[in-house]
Design an enzyme around this catalytic site. Structure first.
Site, PDB file in Angstrom:
ATOM      1  N   ASP A  69       0.923  -1.216  -0.230  1.00  0.00           N
ATOM      2  CA  ASP A  69      -0.025  -0.036  -0.116  1.00  0.00           C
ATOM      3  C   ASP A  69       0.845   1.125  -0.069  1.00  0.00           C
ATOM      4  O   ASP A  69       2.052   1.220   0.230  1.00  0.00           O
ATOM      5  CB  ASP A  69      -0.912  -0.218   1.252  1.00  0.00           C
ATOM      6  N   ASP A  71      -0.125   5.240   1.035  1.00  0.00           N
ATOM      7  CA  ASP A  71      -0.376   6.174   2.208  1.00  0.00           C
ATOM      8  C   ASP A  71      -0.356   5.302   3.618  1.00  0.00           C
ATOM      9  O   ASP A  71      -1.077   4.268   3.752  1.00  0.00           O
ATOM     10  CB  ASP A  71      -1.935   6.626   2.262  1.00  0.00           C
ATOM     11  N   ASP A  80      -3.136  12.719   0.865  1.00  0.00           N
ATOM     12  CA  ASP A  80      -3.880  14.052   0.579  1.00  0.00           C
ATOM     13  C   ASP A  80      -3.852  14.938   1.569  1.00  0.00           C
ATOM     14  O   ASP A  80      -3.883  16.219   1.332  1.00  0.00           O
ATOM     15  CB  ASP A  80      -5.340  13.231   0.442  1.00  0.00           C
ATOM     16  N   ASP A 160      -4.909   3.410  -3.216  1.00  0.00           N
ATOM     17  CA  ASP A 160      -6.311   4.127  -3.521  1.00  0.00           C
ATOM     18  C   ASP A 160      -5.849   5.550  -3.239  1.00  0.00           C
ATOM     19  O   ASP A 160      -6.540   6.587  -3.571  1.00  0.00           O
ATOM     20  CB  ASP A 160      -7.368   3.945  -2.720  1.00  0.00           C
ATOM     21  N   ASP A 242      -1.916  -1.073   5.780  1.00  0.00           N
ATOM     22  CA  ASP A 242      -2.302  -0.331   7.133  1.00  0.00           C
ATOM     23  C   ASP A 242      -3.863  -0.251   7.356  1.00  0.00           C
ATOM     24  O   ASP A 242      -4.368  -0.247   8.315  1.00  0.00           O
ATOM     25  CB  ASP A 242      -1.663   0.756   7.274  1.00  0.00           C
TER      26      ASP A 242
END
Length: 294
Positions: A69, A71, A80, A160, A242
Site C-alpha cells: 500500500d 499512504d 492527501d 487508492d 495499514d
C-alpha cells in the site's frame, strides 16, 4: 519488518539472515544483513539504480511478490493531507471537509483538488508538498534490502491514492525503478492547472470503495503474471498495508503467504477481529509491523 520465519519457511536462508529459534519464532529480521542505523534521511535518499538487463532476467528468477500500500505504509501519513497543506491556509473549509460521502473518497478528493486550483495552488506547490512527505520508519532500509535482492523479489504498489502523487514521491526517493507495477487511480493536470483524478476501475465488490477493489487487482495480477511466467506462480506473496481497504486483498492470500498489517492501524485491528471470529476463513499468516527494519 519480519518477512520470514515461522510460520513461514525462510525464503532467503542462503543469505544468512538468521535462524529459526522455535516453531512460531518472529525474531528474524528482514534487514538482518544490514547494520542498524543505515536508514538515510529522506531528503538525501540512497541512490539505487536498476541493474543492466533486469527487465529480461528478473521474470524468470523472482520467486516472491511483495505488494505495498502507499499512504501510511510506504509514506508515514495520508498523502492527501500533505497535498492540502499546499493551500495558503493549509486546511479545508468546513463545508468542503464535511461533504465527504462514505465509499466515495475519490470523488471527494476531486472536489478538494478543484477547490485548490481555484485558490491558485500550482502544480509546483503540490509537487513540493508531496516531495516533503516522510517515509514510514525503516522503509528506506527495507527498499535498500529489496534493491540488493531484486533477483528474488518482484514489487508492486496497490493504492487508492493516485498516480501523480505516488510516482512523484517514489522518483524523489530514488526507488521508482524497484516497482514493476503501480495500481492506483489515474491523475494528471489539465489545462487549467487542476489535478484531475479518475477511478482506477469499476467492480462488483460490496466491501470496497466504488473506484477500487484491491482483491480484484491482486487476483488479476497473479493470474496474468503466472501466464507470463510460463505457468509458474510465485512461491509466496507478501502484502504490506495499514488500512481497512487492505483487508479485502488479504483474503485472497493463501497459507504460504503473509499479510503484514501496520501495528494498531485499522488493518491490524480488523484482522485481529477476523481471526478471532472466523479463524478458519483467513488463510494467510499475519505479522504486524512497526518499522521496515524490525
Amino acid at each position: 519488518m519480519l518477512l520470514w520465519e515461522s510460520p513461514l519457511t525462510n525464503p532467503v536462508a542462503s543469505l544468512g539472515c538468521g535462524r529459526r529459534s522455535r516453531a512460531h519464532s518472529r525474531t528474524s529480521q528482514l534487514l538482518c544483513s544490514l547494520p542498524r542505523g543505515t536508514t538515510q534521511h529522506f531528503l538525501h535518499p540512497p541512490k539505487m539504480t536498476a541493474p543492466p538487463n533486469l527487465s529480461h532476467a528478473a521474470p524468470q528468477q523472482q520467486r516472491f511478490l511483495v505488494l505495498f500500500d502507499f499512504d501510511e505504509t510506504i509514506i508515514n501519513e495520508n498523502s492527501d493531507d500533505a497535498v492540502v497543506r499546499a493551500l495558503p491556509g493549509q486546511h479545508l473549509p468546513d463545508w468542503l471537509r464535511n461533504s465527504y460521502r462514505e465509499g466515495h473518497y475519490n470523488e471527494h478528493m476531486q472536489k478538494v483538488l478543484v477547490y485548490m486550483a481555484e485558490q491558485g495552488v500550482s502544480e509546483d506547490s503540490i509537487r513540493s508538498a508531496v516531495e516533503k512527505i516522510q517515509p514510514s520508519p525503516g522503509l528506506l532500509s527495507l527498499f535498500q534490502y529489496l534493491h540488493s535482492h531484486q533477483q528474488d523479489f518482484e514489487l508492486a504498489v496497490v493504492s487508492d491514492a493516485n498516480m501523480y502523487i505516488i510516482e512523484t514521491w517514489l522518483e524523489r526517493a530514488g526507488v521508482r525503478h524497484l516497482f514493476r507495477k503501480i495500481f492506483t487511480n489515474p491523475a494528471s493536470f489539465d489545462d487549467t492547472g487542476c489535478l484531475v483524478l479518475l477511478p482506477f476501475h469499476s467492480h462488483s465488490c460490496s466491501c470496497c470503495p466504488e473506484n477500487m477493489c484491491k482483491q480484484v487487482i491482486l487476483r488479476e495480477y497473479l493470474a496474468g503474471r503466472q501466464k507470463e511466467r510460463g505457468g509458474a506462480p510465485f512461491q509466496k506473496v507478501f502484502y504490506i498495508g495499514d488500512g481497512a481497504n487492505d483487508i479485502c486483498p488479504s483474503l485472497a492470500l493463501g497459507p504460504r503467504d503473509t499479510a503484514f498489517p501496520r501495528r494498531d492501524f485499522p488493518m491490524h485491528k480488523l484482522l485481529l477481529e477476523r481471526q478471532q471470529a472466523q479463524a478458519a476463513k483467513f488463510k494467510a499468516n499475519v505479522v504486524p509491523w512497526v518499522s521496515g527494519e524490525t
